[in-house]
Write a protein that holds these residues in place. Structure first.
Motif, PDB file in Angstrom:
ATOM      1  N   ILE A 128       0.856  -1.181   0.000  1.00  0.00           N
ATOM      2  CA  ILE A 128       0.000   0.000   0.000  1.00  0.00           C
ATOM      3  C   ILE A 128       0.891   1.230   0.000  1.00  0.00           C
ATOM      4  N   ASN A 129       0.671   2.062  -0.981  1.00  0.00           N
ATOM      5  CA  ASN A 129       1.471   3.241  -1.213  1.00  0.00           C
ATOM      6  C   ASN A 129       0.873   4.420  -0.444  1.00  0.00           C
ATOM      7  N   LYS A 130       1.199   4.526   0.858  1.00  0.00           N
ATOM      8  CA  LYS A 130       0.630   5.600   1.672  1.00  0.00           C
ATOM      9  C   LYS A 130       1.476   5.809   2.923  1.00  0.00           C
ATOM     10  N   GLU A 131       1.595   7.044   3.357  1.00  0.00           N
ATOM     11  CA  GLU A 131       2.310   7.395   4.580  1.00  0.00           C
ATOM     12  C   GLU A 131       1.395   7.130   5.779  1.00  0.00           C
ATOM     13  N   MET A 132       1.756   6.169   6.624  1.00  0.00           N
ATOM     14  CA  MET A 132       0.899   5.823   7.766  1.00  0.00           C
ATOM     15  C   MET A 132       1.688   5.637   9.068  1.00  0.00           C
ATOM     16  N   SER A 133       2.972   5.911   9.084  1.00  0.00           N
ATOM     17  CA  SER A 133       3.781   5.607  10.264  1.00  0.00           C
ATOM     18  C   SER A 133       3.395   6.439  11.487  1.00  0.00           C
ATOM     19  N   GLY A 134       2.784   7.580  11.291  1.00  0.00           N
ATOM     20  CA  GLY A 134       2.388   8.407  12.424  1.00  0.00           C
ATOM     21  C   GLY A 134       0.931   8.240  12.811  1.00  0.00           C
ATOM     22  N   ARG A 135       0.251   7.295  12.195  1.00  0.00           N
ATOM     23  CA  ARG A 135      -1.190   7.100  12.432  1.00  0.00           C
ATOM     24  C   ARG A 135      -1.438   6.013  13.471  1.00  0.00           C
ATOM     25  N   PRO A 136      -2.582   6.076  14.157  1.00  0.00           N
ATOM     26  CA  PRO A 136      -2.921   5.022  15.125  1.00  0.00           C
ATOM     27  C   PRO A 136      -3.262   3.700  14.427  1.00  0.00           C
ATOM     28  N   ILE A 137      -3.153   2.619  15.176  1.00  0.00           N
ATOM     29  CA  ILE A 137      -3.381   1.273  14.639  1.00  0.00           C
ATOM     30  C   ILE A 137      -4.758   1.126  13.983  1.00  0.00           C
ATOM     31  N   PRO A 138      -5.856   1.641  14.572  1.00  0.00           N
ATOM     32  CA  PRO A 138      -7.152   1.489  13.891  1.00  0.00           C
ATOM     33  C   PRO A 138      -7.180   2.106  12.489  1.00  0.00           C
ATOM     34  N   ASP A 139      -6.456   3.211  12.286  1.00  0.00           N
ATOM     35  CA  ASP A 139      -6.394   3.820  10.952  1.00  0.00           C
ATOM     36  C   ASP A 139      -5.639   2.916   9.978  1.00  0.00           C
ATOM     37  N   ILE A 140      -4.569   2.296  10.459  1.00  0.00           N
ATOM     38  CA  ILE A 140      -3.784   1.386   9.615  1.00  0.00           C
ATOM     39  C   ILE A 140      -4.631   0.166   9.254  1.00  0.00           C
ATOM     40  N   GLU A 141      -5.346  -0.370  10.250  1.00  0.00           N
ATOM     41  CA  GLU A 141      -6.232  -1.514   9.990  1.00  0.00           C
ATOM     42  C   GLU A 141      -7.297  -1.159   8.958  1.00  0.00           C
ATOM     43  N   ALA A 142      -7.915   0.014   9.111  1.00  0.00           N
ATOM     44  CA  ALA A 142      -8.964   0.435   8.175  1.00  0.00           C
ATOM     45  C   ALA A 142      -8.406   0.595   6.764  1.00  0.00           C
ATOM     46  N   LEU A 143      -7.206   1.143   6.651  1.00  0.00           N
ATOM     47  CA  LEU A 143      -6.586   1.302   5.333  1.00  0.00           C
ATOM     48  C   LEU A 143      -6.336  -0.061   4.689  1.00  0.00           C
ATOM     49  N   ILE A 144      -5.781  -0.989   5.446  1.00  0.00           N
ATOM     50  CA  ILE A 144      -5.489  -2.322   4.910  1.00  0.00           C
ATOM     51  C   ILE A 144      -6.778  -3.016   4.473  1.00  0.00           C
ATOM     52  N   VAL A 145      -7.809  -2.919   5.299  1.00  0.00           N
ATOM     53  CA  VAL A 145      -9.090  -3.541   4.947  1.00  0.00           C
ATOM     54  C   VAL A 145      -9.642  -2.923   3.666  1.00  0.00           C
ATOM     55  N   SER A 146      -9.631  -1.604   3.566  1.00  0.00           N
ATOM     56  CA  SER A 146     -10.193  -0.959   2.364  1.00  0.00           C
ATOM     57  C   SER A 146      -9.366  -1.274   1.118  1.00  0.00           C
ATOM     58  N   GLU A 147      -8.049  -1.325   1.249  1.00  0.00           N
ATOM     59  CA  GLU A 147      -7.188  -1.625   0.097  1.00  0.00           C
ATOM     60  C   GLU A 147      -7.304  -3.083  -0.333  1.00  0.00           C
ATOM     61  N   THR A 148      -7.404  -3.999   0.607  1.00  0.00           N
ATOM     62  CA  THR A 148      -7.500  -5.414   0.239  1.00  0.00           C
ATOM     63  C   THR A 148      -8.885  -5.751  -0.281  1.00  0.00           C
ATOM     64  N   LYS A 149      -9.918  -5.079   0.201  1.00  0.00           N
ATOM     65  CA  LYS A 149     -11.270  -5.309  -0.336  1.00  0.00           C
ATOM     66  C   LYS A 149     -11.360  -4.784  -1.763  1.00  0.00           C
ATOM     67  N   ALA A 150     -10.702  -3.643  -2.035  1.00  0.00           N
ATOM     68  CA  ALA A 150     -10.744  -3.042  -3.367  1.00  0.00           C
ATOM     69  C   ALA A 150     -10.050  -3.917  -4.404  1.00  0.00           C
ATOM     70  N   SER A 151      -9.064  -4.725  -3.951  1.00  0.00           N
ATOM     71  CA  SER A 151      -8.322  -5.558  -4.909  1.00  0.00           C
ATOM     72  C   SER A 151      -8.989  -6.912  -5.149  1.00  0.00           C
ATOM     73  N   GLU A 152     -10.035  -7.226  -4.363  1.00  0.00           N
ATOM     74  CA  GLU A 152     -10.736  -8.494  -4.558  1.00  0.00           C
ATOM     75  C   GLU A 152     -11.611  -8.420  -5.796  1.00  0.00           C
ATOM     76  N   PRO A 153     -11.772  -9.524  -6.508  1.00  0.00           N
ATOM     77  CA  PRO A 153     -12.671  -9.527  -7.664  1.00  0.00           C
ATOM     78  C   PRO A 153     -14.125  -9.355  -7.214  1.00  0.00           C
ATOM     79  N   ALA A 154     -14.886  -8.647  -7.992  1.00  0.00           N
ATOM     80  CA  ALA A 154     -16.298  -8.415  -7.666  1.00  0.00           C
ATOM     81  C   ALA A 154     -17.113  -9.680  -7.880  1.00  0.00           C
ATOM     82  N   ASP A 155     -18.135  -9.853  -7.023  1.00  0.00           N
ATOM     83  CA  ASP A 155     -19.031 -11.017  -7.159  1.00  0.00           C
ATOM     84  C   ASP A 155     -19.902 -10.816  -8.395  1.00  0.00           C
ATOM     85  N   ILE A 156     -20.079 -11.900  -9.129  1.00  0.00           N
ATOM     86  CA  ILE A 156     -20.904 -11.827 -10.343  1.00  0.00           C
ATOM     87  C   ILE A 156     -22.254 -12.414 -10.083  1.00  0.00           C
TER      88      ILE A 156
END
Length: 156
Positions: A128-156
């Motif tokens: 994930i191409n984003k500056e997050m080292s100064g952010r709290p853990i919940p923000d990092i978790e939310a970013l990872i969840v949103s980025e990994t969900k976006a890369s999943e194939p859509a249900d047909i």
């Protein structure tokens, strides 16, 4: 791809290096701090320089051109990121992790990718191409969840 249980997550930039483990599963990420380190950023670029930039003589005529100054601060940051890559290499060769997620700003991510060992590269499941080292853990978790969900194939 969702981040599996026990996956290693590295959040790095030119000053900080944070290692997390996903104690949750692919459906519910739960990052726990495993290790962290911060570089002393006391030296400013001007403090590191001792001389004016060099010049070069033109091979034809009497012209001179100045050389680009070395950015010592950027060199320090790049070396810090390479140290993170070395840490990952040691962990991979000890089979400390099977899956890796990397979160880093663009410049740091480029340096890190060039420095990664082949054993580490095989285990990367997400970058994930984003500056997050100064952010709290919940923000990092939310970013990872949103980025990994976006890369999943859509249900047909």
């Amino acid at each position: 791809m969702p981040i599996p249980n026990n996956a290693l997550v590295l959040v790095v930039d030119g000053r900080k290096m944070l290692f997390f483990r996903n104690q949750g599963d692919e459906n519910q990420i739960d990052l726990r701090t495993e290790d962290h380190d911060e570089r002393d950023d006391a030296n400013h670029d001007g403090d590191l320089k001792t001389d004016a930039p060099g010049t070069s003589h033109s091979s034809v005529g009497s012209g001179r051109s100045s050389m680009e100054e070395t950015n010592f601060k950027q060199q320090d940051e790049d070396n810090w990121v390479k140290e993170a890559a070395e840490n990952l290499k040691k962990r991979a060769l000890q089979n400390d992790f099977d899956h890796l997620c990397i979160v880093a700003p663009p410049k740091a991510l480029g340096v890190l990718r060039k420095a990664l060992h082949k054993e580490v590269e095989k285990r990367v499941v997400c970058t994930i191409n984003k500056e997050m080292s100064g952010r709290p853990i919940p923000d990092i978790e939310a970013l990872i969840v949103s980025e990994t969900k976006a890369s999943e194939p859509a249900d047909i």
